[in-house]
Design a protein around this motif. Sequence first.
Motif, PDB file in Angstrom:
ATOM      1  N   VAL A 227       0.940  -1.108   0.226  1.00 29.79           N
ATOM      2  CA  VAL A 227       0.094   0.050  -0.172  1.00 29.79           C
ATOM      3  C   VAL A 227       0.732   1.393   0.023  1.00 29.79           C
ATOM      4  N   ASP A 228       0.770   2.079  -1.208  1.00 24.95           N
ATOM      5  CA  ASP A 228       1.486   3.413  -1.032  1.00 24.95           C
ATOM      6  C   ASP A 228       1.030   4.221  -0.189  1.00 24.95           C
ATOM      7  N   LEU A 229      -0.672   4.297  -0.074  1.00 23.79           N
ATOM      8  CA  LEU A 229      -1.177   5.339   0.533  1.00 23.79           C
ATOM      9  C   LEU A 229      -2.496   4.751   1.302  1.00 23.79           C
ATOM     10  N   PHE A 230      -2.601   5.165   2.396  1.00 23.88           N
ATOM     11  CA  PHE A 230      -3.732   4.617   3.301  1.00 23.88           C
ATOM     12  C   PHE A 230      -4.573   5.825   3.486  1.00 23.88           C
ATOM     13  N   VAL A 231      -5.844   5.823   3.042  1.00 20.39           N
ATOM     14  CA  VAL A 231      -6.661   6.900   3.284  1.00 20.39           C
ATOM     15  C   VAL A 231      -7.982   6.306   4.018  1.00 20.39           C
ATOM     16  N   PRO A 232      -7.747   6.297   5.444  1.00 22.96           N
ATOM     17  CA  PRO A 232      -8.953   6.083   6.387  1.00 22.96           C
ATOM     18  C   PRO A 232     -10.089   7.009   6.769  1.00 22.96           C
ATOM     19  N   HIS A 233     -11.019   6.554   7.040  1.00 22.68           N
ATOM     20  CA  HIS A 233     -11.900   7.424   7.636  1.00 22.68           C
ATOM     21  C   HIS A 233     -11.346   8.567   8.849  1.00 22.68           C
ATOM     22  N   GLN A 234     -11.624   9.580   8.814  1.00 29.14           N
ATOM     23  CA  GLN A 234     -11.119  10.565   9.830  1.00 29.14           C
ATOM     24  C   GLN A 234     -12.043  10.393  10.933  1.00 29.14           C
ATOM     25  N   ALA A 235     -11.909   9.644  11.826  1.00 24.18           N
ATOM     26  CA  ALA A 235     -12.909   9.787  13.173  1.00 24.18           C
ATOM     27  C   ALA A 235     -12.026  10.094  14.194  1.00 24.18           C
ATOM     28  N   ASN A 236     -10.866   9.783  14.566  1.00 26.32           N
ATOM     29  CA  ASN A 236     -10.078  10.090  15.620  1.00 26.32           C
ATOM     30  C   ASN A 236      -8.791   9.805  15.157  1.00 26.32           C
ATOM     31  N   ALA A 237      -7.656  10.783  15.304  1.00 30.93           N
ATOM     32  CA  ALA A 237      -6.277  10.365  14.969  1.00 30.93           C
ATOM     33  C   ALA A 237      -5.783   8.963  15.853  1.00 30.93           C
ATOM     34  N   ARG A 238      -6.430   8.681  16.803  1.00 32.16           N
ATOM     35  CA  ARG A 238      -5.606   7.594  17.548  1.00 32.16           C
ATOM     36  C   ARG A 238      -6.299   6.386  17.158  1.00 32.16           C
ATOM     37  N   SER A 241      -3.811   5.617  13.927  1.00 34.75           N
ATOM     38  CA  SER A 241      -2.705   5.298  14.224  1.00 34.75           C
ATOM     39  C   SER A 241      -2.521   3.906  14.679  1.00 34.75           C
ATOM     40  N   ALA A 242      -3.854   3.641  15.414  1.00 30.79           N
ATOM     41  CA  ALA A 242      -3.846   2.176  16.178  1.00 30.79           C
ATOM     42  C   ALA A 242      -4.020   1.287  14.865  1.00 30.79           C
ATOM     43  N   ALA A 243      -5.172   1.413  14.036  1.00 27.63           N
ATOM     44  CA  ALA A 243      -5.343   0.599  12.727  1.00 27.63           C
ATOM     45  C   ALA A 243      -4.085   0.472  11.833  1.00 27.63           C
ATOM     46  N   ALA A 244      -3.354   1.708  11.700  1.00 25.37           N
ATOM     47  CA  ALA A 244      -2.252   1.609  10.756  1.00 25.37           C
ATOM     48  C   ALA A 244      -1.170   0.842  11.418  1.00 25.37           C
ATOM     49  N   ALA A 245      -1.045   1.032  12.784  1.00 26.51           N
ATOM     50  CA  ALA A 245       0.087   0.268  13.410  1.00 26.51           C
ATOM     51  C   ALA A 245      -0.297  -1.384  13.402  1.00 26.51           C
ATOM     52  N   ARG A 246      -1.660  -1.857  13.451  1.00 22.47           N
ATOM     53  CA  ARG A 246      -1.930  -3.233  13.423  1.00 22.47           C
ATOM     54  C   ARG A 246      -1.541  -3.700  11.968  1.00 22.47           C
ATOM     55  N   LEU A 247      -2.009  -2.909  11.054  1.00 23.97           N
ATOM     56  CA  LEU A 247      -1.749  -3.436   9.704  1.00 23.97           C
ATOM     57  C   LEU A 247      -0.403  -3.399   9.134  1.00 23.97           C
ATOM     58  N   GLY A 248       0.564  -2.414  10.068  1.00 23.51           N
ATOM     59  CA  GLY A 248       1.677  -2.517   9.862  1.00 23.51           C
ATOM     60  C   GLY A 248       2.106  -1.528   8.411  1.00 23.51           C
ATOM     61  N   ILE A 249       1.298  -0.703   8.274  1.00 17.95           N
ATOM     62  CA  ILE A 249       1.571   0.407   7.478  1.00 17.95           C
ATOM     63  C   ILE A 249       2.066   1.634   8.252  1.00 17.95           C
ATOM     64  N   PRO A 250       3.140   2.030   7.736  1.00 20.31           N
ATOM     65  CA  PRO A 250       4.000   3.197   8.495  1.00 20.31           C
ATOM     66  C   PRO A 250       3.073   4.631   8.521  1.00 20.31           C
ATOM     67  N   GLU A 251       3.276   5.216   9.364  1.00 19.93           N
ATOM     68  CA  GLU A 251       2.549   6.610   9.533  1.00 19.93           C
ATOM     69  C   GLU A 251       2.593   7.456   8.133  1.00 19.93           C
ATOM     70  N   ASP A 252       3.801   7.275   7.642  1.00 18.30           N
ATOM     71  CA  ASP A 252       4.190   8.320   6.649  1.00 18.30           C
ATOM     72  C   ASP A 252       3.277   8.040   5.188  1.00 18.30           C
ATOM     73  N   ARG A 253       2.796   6.734   5.392  1.00 15.86           N
ATOM     74  CA  ARG A 253       1.899   6.456   4.117  1.00 15.86           C
ATOM     75  C   ARG A 253       0.507   6.541   4.516  1.00 15.86           C
ATOM     76  N   CYS A 254       0.073   7.296   5.550  1.00 17.15           N
ATOM     77  CA  CYS A 254      -1.015   7.600   6.146  1.00 17.15           C
ATOM     78  C   CYS A 254      -1.704   8.855   5.914  1.00 17.15           C
ATOM     79  N   VAL A 255      -2.903   9.166   5.240  1.00 19.32           N
ATOM     80  CA  VAL A 255      -3.267  10.542   4.913  1.00 19.32           C
ATOM     81  C   VAL A 255      -4.293  10.704   6.370  1.00 19.32           C
TER      82      VAL A 255
END
Length: 308
Positions: A227-238, A241-255
């Motif tokens: 995944v080059d870019l993860f575009v999640p629903h913006q409900a809460n920054a935490r 972060s928690a979902a990206a960490a569990r997926l193993g997607i680094p924060e710099d690939r999250c919008v």
Amino acid sequence: MQGAIATGWGIAVPDKVLTNADLSARLDTTDEWITERTGIKERHIGGTTSGLAIEAGREALRRAGREASEIDLLVLATTTPDAIVPGTSATVQNGLGIAGGAMDLNAACSGFVYALVAAHGFILAGARRVLVIGAETLSRITDWDDRRLAVIVGDGAGALVLEATDGPGELLAWDLGADGSLRNLLYCEHGGYLFMDGKEIFRKAVRAVVESSLATLERAGLKPDDVDLFVPHQANARIISAAAARLGIPEDRCVVTIDRYGNTSSASIPLALADALDSGRLTAGSTVLMSGFGGGMTWASAVLRWGG
Ligand code: ACO
């Protein structure tokens, strides 16, 4: 084989900006609490759902180089329609001058991804161009004396033009889900205010985003690493972060745009997507994963190869 690709995007937010300082001045809350617990610094408030949708839709058409008369279908994702009847999409159809059909879709905060997948299906069924919009005015169903909700909601809209193309198109895989036994976690009765069990939704949301994202990636034969870019629903920054960490997607690939817009429900993913496009983070060939969750509960993920 026929598929679909996005050819234009647009957003709209009300002019009025409400900062954490503005909220702290009238509610028992602080900038520190809101920032730490949600990641939100400010949000835009005001307007109507149809008005914001028209503005975002017009911009998306302009970028796609299309006239509204060339659109076969409008799918408007919203959980805050202008009225119960008619559908807000009819007002948007009229405002833009769309020649084809128009319908509302309500899957709460998952609405935009539901609408995106539906639009790809309509293109497979023969539509040439579909306008997909997520638009919300959550401020209208918020009790502004309820500090738990007042600090997280925001208003806005985001739109995408999808067009038929020869070849497989951009949608690689998707996953849509719902569990109505959880409807009491987030609801709004006719004429009432939004109710939310924030803690429970938080727990369920992280799991839903992770499981739905993994199911989607597996269907596409991909891994989180792809995944080059993860575009999640913006409900809460935490939650992000928690979902990206569990997926193993680094924060710099999250919008993450929640700091500027708050939680705009079905508008949040297209607002974040437009941000990534405008800043050059999302370019042709990028693999982009979108994942949302919300009232219902519903959840929805899609993985796309941008530009097909
Ligand atoms: N300012 C200061 N204190 C507050 C505020 C506030 N705005 N809101 C709540 N508190 C207090 C609570 O009263 C509580 O105090 P207590 O311990 O003395 O009882 C304390 O802060 C902790 O409250 P929690 O509700 O446990 O806070 P939490 O860390 O869970 O954060 C939040 C709340 C931000 C709502 C979080 O639960 C969340 O983001 N949940 C998910 C929301 C979501 O994803 N919704 C889905 C879509 S929303 C939509 O569609 C509109």
